[in-house]
Design a protein around this motif. Structure first.
Motif, mmCIF file in Angstrom:
data_model
loop_
_atom_site.group_PDB
_atom_site.id
_atom_site.type_symbol
_atom_site.label_atom_id
_atom_site.label_comp_id
_atom_site.label_asym_id
_atom_site.label_seq_id
_atom_site.Cartn_x
_atom_site.Cartn_y
_atom_site.Cartn_z
ATOM 1 N N ALA A 176 -2.494 9.230 -7.784
ATOM 2 C CA ALA A 176 -3.133 8.404 -8.818
ATOM 3 C C ALA A 176 -2.757 8.905 -10.214
ATOM 4 C CB ALA A 176 -4.645 8.400 -8.630
ATOM 5 N N ARG A 177 -2.820 10.205 -10.399
ATOM 6 C CA ARG A 177 -2.433 10.776 -11.710
ATOM 7 C C ARG A 177 -0.970 10.464 -12.034
ATOM 8 N NH1 ARG A 177 -5.342 15.914 -10.119
ATOM 9 N NH2 ARG A 177 -7.338 15.726 -11.191
ATOM 10 N N ASP A 178 -0.105 10.701 -11.060
ATOM 11 C CA ASP A 178 1.329 10.504 -11.274
ATOM 12 C C ASP A 178 1.677 9.053 -11.583
ATOM 13 O OD1 ASP A 178 1.660 13.213 -10.765
ATOM 14 O OD2 ASP A 178 2.493 12.908 -8.743
ATOM 15 N N SER A 179 0.880 8.109 -11.089
ATOM 16 C CA SER A 179 1.147 6.691 -11.322
ATOM 17 C C SER A 179 0.423 6.156 -12.552
ATOM 18 C CB SER A 179 0.765 5.873 -10.087
ATOM 19 O OG SER A 179 -0.634 5.916 -9.886
ATOM 20 N N GLU A 234 -7.103 17.909 1.940
ATOM 21 C CA GLU A 234 -5.735 17.949 1.417
ATOM 22 C C GLU A 234 -5.199 16.542 1.171
ATOM 23 O OE1 GLU A 234 -2.257 19.907 0.069
ATOM 24 O OE2 GLU A 234 -4.157 20.812 0.654
ATOM 25 N N LEU A 235 -5.463 15.615 2.092
ATOM 26 C CA LEU A 235 -5.050 14.229 1.879
ATOM 27 C C LEU A 235 -5.713 13.642 0.633
ATOM 28 C CD1 LEU A 235 -5.050 12.903 5.549
ATOM 29 C CD2 LEU A 235 -3.075 12.897 4.003
ATOM 30 N N MET A 236 -6.991 13.942 0.455
ATOM 31 C CA MET A 236 -7.705 13.462 -0.731
ATOM 32 C C MET A 236 -7.080 14.023 -2.010
ATOM 33 S SD MET A 236 -10.213 11.381 0.121
ATOM 34 C CE MET A 236 -11.289 11.446 -1.301
ATOM 35 N N GLN A 237 -6.705 15.282 -1.980
ATOM 36 C CA GLN A 237 -6.077 15.903 -3.152
ATOM 37 C C GLN A 237 -4.707 15.288 -3.428
ATOM 38 O OE1 GLN A 237 -6.515 19.961 -1.810
ATOM 39 N NE2 GLN A 237 -8.421 20.223 -2.962
ATOM 40 N N LYS A 238 -3.967 14.986 -2.375
ATOM 41 C CA LYS A 238 -2.666 14.317 -2.543
ATOM 42 C C LYS A 238 -2.856 12.914 -3.121
ATOM 43 C CE LYS A 238 -0.198 17.647 -0.695
ATOM 44 N NZ LYS A 238 0.557 18.560 -1.541
ATOM 45 N N SER A 251 0.844 -1.186 0.000
ATOM 46 C CA SER A 251 0.000 0.000 0.000
ATOM 47 C C SER A 251 0.880 1.237 0.000
ATOM 48 C CB SER A 251 -0.939 0.017 1.213
ATOM 49 O OG SER A 251 -0.226 0.293 2.403
ATOM 50 N N VAL A 252 0.232 2.352 -0.276
ATOM 51 C CA VAL A 252 0.858 3.661 -0.198
ATOM 52 C C VAL A 252 0.109 4.413 0.892
ATOM 53 C CG1 VAL A 252 1.138 5.858 -1.396
ATOM 54 C CG2 VAL A 252 1.587 3.717 -2.603
ATOM 55 N N ILE A 253 0.849 5.000 1.815
ATOM 56 C CA ILE A 253 0.225 5.776 2.876
ATOM 57 C C ILE A 253 0.735 7.205 2.784
ATOM 58 C CG2 ILE A 253 -0.051 6.081 5.363
ATOM 59 C CD1 ILE A 253 0.254 3.051 5.663
ATOM 60 N N LEU A 254 -0.205 8.129 2.702
ATOM 61 C CA LEU A 254 0.110 9.553 2.745
ATOM 62 C C LEU A 254 -0.167 10.032 4.155
ATOM 63 C CD1 LEU A 254 -1.607 10.364 -0.622
ATOM 64 C CD2 LEU A 254 0.844 10.456 -0.191
ATOM 65 N N LEU A 255 0.786 10.698 4.740
ATOM 66 C CA LEU A 255 0.733 11.102 6.132
ATOM 67 C C LEU A 255 0.647 12.619 6.242
ATOM 68 C CD1 LEU A 255 1.084 10.336 9.172
ATOM 69 C CD2 LEU A 255 3.561 10.442 8.770
ATOM 70 N N ALA A 256 -0.232 13.103 7.100
ATOM 71 C CA ALA A 256 -0.311 14.531 7.421
ATOM 72 C C ALA A 256 0.307 14.730 8.788
ATOM 73 C CB ALA A 256 -1.761 14.999 7.417
ATOM 74 N N GLN A 257 1.222 15.701 8.878
ATOM 75 C CA GLN A 257 1.890 15.995 10.140
ATOM 76 C C GLN A 257 1.896 17.492 10.389
ATOM 77 O OE1 GLN A 257 5.646 13.680 9.137
ATOM 78 N NE2 GLN A 257 5.631 13.597 11.368
#
Length: 148
Positions: free
Chosen positions: A107-110, A98-102, A48-54
């Motif tokens: 998805a676009r980049d891949s 913001e997480l949804m936009q990332k 999986s890919v996990i995008l993290l907000a900090q």
């Protein structure tokens, strides 16, 4: 200003408590060891890919987890947006958006054809967010599952 980035296995201790809280939201028992094990497996196996907000101070605020899947009909890669969670204390601050936009950018980049997700019928706040971002409710297919 918040930081949004790809998580690595080194972030396991930041993500696991959020993942445990996410599971509680969906009426599962709070189980930090299980959350840590599950996320650790996904990251170490690159499943999986996990995008993290900090926060700037390094506090974990939320995450989104994506799984690669494929559409045989479209003959394309797609991403399953499986998990989205933002800590209670920072909800309403635009972190989920913001997480949804990332995730969309990932998805676009891949080269993916689309993102797919599901949520509880009662999770109207999430539904409103998804619809505001252009997600369409599927009215063509029924989804079934089988416990094995």
């Amino acid at each position: 200003m918040n930081i949004f980035r790809y998580a690595t296995l080194d972030d396991l201790d930041l993500i696991a408590p959020l993942f445990a809280a996410y599971r509680v939201f969906y009426e599962q028992a709070h189980d930090l060891p299980a959350a840590r094990r599950f996320i650790g497996e996904r990251l170490s196996l690159r499943e999986s890919v996990i995008l993290l907000a900090q926060s700037e101070s390094g506090e974990a605020l939320g995450f989104i987890q994506l799984y690669p899947i494929f559409s045989s009909i479209a003959a394309e890669r797609i991403w399953l947006l499986s998990d989205l969670y933002v800590s209670d204390v920072v909800r309403g601050q635009g972190i989920a958006r913001e997480l949804m936009q990332k995730a969309t950018q990932h998805a676009r980049d891949s080269g993916a054809a689309w993102l797919e997700l599901s949520t509880a019928h009662t999770n109207t706040k999430a539904q409103a967010l998804y619809e505001s971002l252009g997600y369409q409710l599927d009215t063509v297919y029924r989804y079934y599952s089988l416990a094995v």
